[in-house]
Design an enzyme around this catalytic site. Sequence first.
Site, PDB file in Angstrom:
ATOM      1  N   ARG A 104       0.865  -1.190   0.112  1.00 58.11           N
ATOM      2  CA  ARG A 104      -0.038   0.026   0.068  1.00 58.11           C
ATOM      3  C   ARG A 104       0.636   1.160   0.042  1.00 58.11           C
ATOM      4  NH1 ARG A 104      -4.488   1.701   4.234  1.00 58.11           N
ATOM      5  NH2 ARG A 104      -2.709   1.124   5.695  1.00 58.11           N
TER       6      ARG A 104
ATOM      7  N   ASP B 162       4.910  -2.753  11.182  1.00 62.58           N
ATOM      8  CA  ASP B 162       3.445  -2.513  11.275  1.00 62.58           C
ATOM      9  C   ASP B 162       2.787  -2.461  13.109  1.00 62.58           C
ATOM     10  OD1 ASP B 162       3.667  -5.341  11.720  1.00 62.58           O
ATOM     11  OD2 ASP B 162       2.272  -5.777  10.532  1.00 62.58           O
TER      12      ASP B 162
ATOM     13  N   SER C 250       6.852  -4.922   7.742  1.00 60.42           N
ATOM     14  CA  SER C 250       6.476  -5.579   8.711  1.00 60.42           C
ATOM     15  C   SER C 250       7.225  -6.937   8.774  1.00 60.42           C
ATOM     16  CB  SER C 250       4.904  -5.948   8.510  1.00 60.42           C
ATOM     17  OG  SER C 250       4.341  -4.847   8.341  1.00 60.42           O
TER      18      SER C 250
END
Length: 820
Positions: A442, A560, A506
């Site tokens: 994203r 994350d 992450s």
Amino acid sequence: MQPTLLSGNVYYVEYNCFKLLLFSLFVQLFDYVADCLEDFMENKNIKHKKLPIGFTFSFPCKQAKLDEGVLLSWTKHFKARGVQETDVVSSLRNALRKHKDVHADVLALVNDTVGTMMTCGYDDQRCEVGVIIGTGTNACYMEEMSHIDLVEGDEGRMCINTEWGAFGDDGSLEDIRTEFDREIDLGSINPGKQLFEKMISGLYLGELVRLILLKMAKEGLLFNGEIATALRTKGKIETKHVAAMEKYKEGLSNTKEILMELGLFPSEEDCVAVQHVSTIVSFRSANLCAAALAAILTRLRENKKLMRLRTTVGMDGTLYKTHPQYAKRLHKVVRRLVPNCDVRFLLSESGSGKGAAMVTAVAYRLASQRKQIDEILASFKLSKENLREVKTKMRAELEYGLKKETQPNATVKMLPTYVCGTPDGTEKGKFLSLDLGGTNFRVLLVKIRSGRRKSVRMYNKIFAIPLEIMQGTGEELFDHIVQCIADFLEYMGIKGARLPLGFTFSFPCRQASIDKGTLVGWTKGFKATDCEGEDVVDMLREAIKRRNEFDLDIVAVVNDTVGTMMTCGYEDPNCEIGLIAGTGSNVCYMEDMKNIEVVEGNEGKMCINTEWGGFGDNGCIDNIRTKYDKEVDEGSLNPGKQRYEKMTSGMYLGEIVRQILIDLTKHGLLFRGQISETLRTRGIFETKFLSQIESDRLALLQVRRILQQLGLDSTCDDSIIVKEVCGAVSRRAAQLCGAGLAAVVEKKRENRGVEHLKITVGVDGTLYKLHPHFSRILREMVKELAPQCDVTFMLSEDGSGKGAALITAVAKRLHSIGEN
């Protein structure tokens, strides 16, 4: 219409089963019954054997399962107190427990009508109706599961015990009930109940005849108006007398003999009249019974959508068997009422006992299967002691990861993030944010506004990360990331702007500063080469240079989990813990600098990325790992690593379920023992299916459809088992996650040196958000294992992308303060 929980006909006998038939029941009588059972076993020399019992109980019961039956009401002259609304199986079991040398348990409670159908079904597989016409009357039949709202499931059929003796209790038979029917009802022990049975069954026919004869005598129509004492005495004329009076050729002489025994002196005309009364009463009984049976047969035909039905009705009962004309009359009327049904009437030669034994045999087999399933799933049921031990070991690993001496060998790496502050509301500006943590990538533009009207506005675009990129080279992965960034910048019209950027990455990274992150190791299916041991920020910068289209100010690389904590911290200053429960599993929290030996400085706090997914890689939780966990681990990209994550995260739960389903199928407990190619396919059972299957709103038919979409040809019984397996796996995952989090909040409490801690945990992840029970179980576990901590769980609505932008904003603010 009571479901019997019997969902199929049985056409074979499994031995070592026997049936106990009770003709009367009182609470104290169960001890007597147990005594009789002991005598029976001793006489048969089977006292040393452990045998299952089939309990034929010929009274209306509500059943929630095969070995349970709550008595609804007494019939047939029974009215023992203290039994109604109680489970008769439990009462019998309690009595049996007093006999230490009797090794028997009740596995099935069966109505005598059901037993009759099963007995006849053994000889004729077309038998799908059972009828009793004896002391009482009743019928059962096989109904489509889709029509039974009281029982979950839509596939196959289940035997319904109609308890049709109560037909008419609502007044629907008032137009055909006579004054004699009403007199019998008023004189019974249950007035207003079992009205249909009182017009049909053997318990009442003789009394009906007596009342009619008494009236006729009073009106001078019989016995010259003389009324003998016997004629005034209730119960003097029995149904056996009615049957004898109607016997072919001998009926008149039998009638005269019976009347004389009652102290009457009948004329020839009296005998003919009395015989005629008996015929009318018994004929009406047969007609009413035939009409009710015709209704059942019509329903069966319509259920099957047949123009013509061929079926068998199993019959039993003394009235049907011993009355010389009854069966013939019944058969004739039934065939007249349902001419489109070819009905065979099959007499149960061995009563309902044989059928009850077969039901019990099937129950015994199912109980054996249930035991195997329970044994397989038992390893997923963690005791409170297990979970406290997990909390204690996690607490120890947190400390090992913080200490310089033990950190290199700690399974929980406790990585410093160099995030040393949380938002204070003064942050403002435009920021780019990248979010890489799974199969999607994203890119976000985040606009932060400060002041009284502080707000965060986000614009984002999602890009796929193909498997060949995830597991290709590092250069290919970061070139793909930069291509996605370029597409987004062009899409937003900001390709020329040099914006500050926060990179949510992450995966476990060792950081020396907020904008430096060396990849410790890939997780969650990534395996790009030439990345581990490298600084991912440098790799991103080099990929941007290779493209040579734009430049970005990379301010921070964050996990994350940290992004989630910061997102929630922007709304709630009390949020100092972040939890991800999704594709992967991780926790971060704000730690006192004085406790972080691997970083210089003792003032203030720093966010620690625990990377707790590696908890247990040293074998400390092997005692609760199952063979299915080991199979999943061995088939993963990183065997022996991230063991805790593989027991708690969404990426692996579906695969654990698949391994269990394979094992159950090998044992013949699922999918008819056939392991399909679909079931052999790794990754077919995604965790999202667990969330769907475990939904409380989902009926078994819908569960079955999900399995069929996966190519698994299942029955409703299979669906029940699959749902149970999913529940066992997800519940353990939530409990383990809760035990780990309890260790973190307890550490926060001890850090602050307070008796009670009030703290907020920011949470994100599809497993926590979408699974119907995961979040509740996790919260309950934290509350139980950390009772001195008042924990609020705050859902991160905007994901970790917003958090990365906030961290970037905070870092720019703190950097600016440092320069000044």
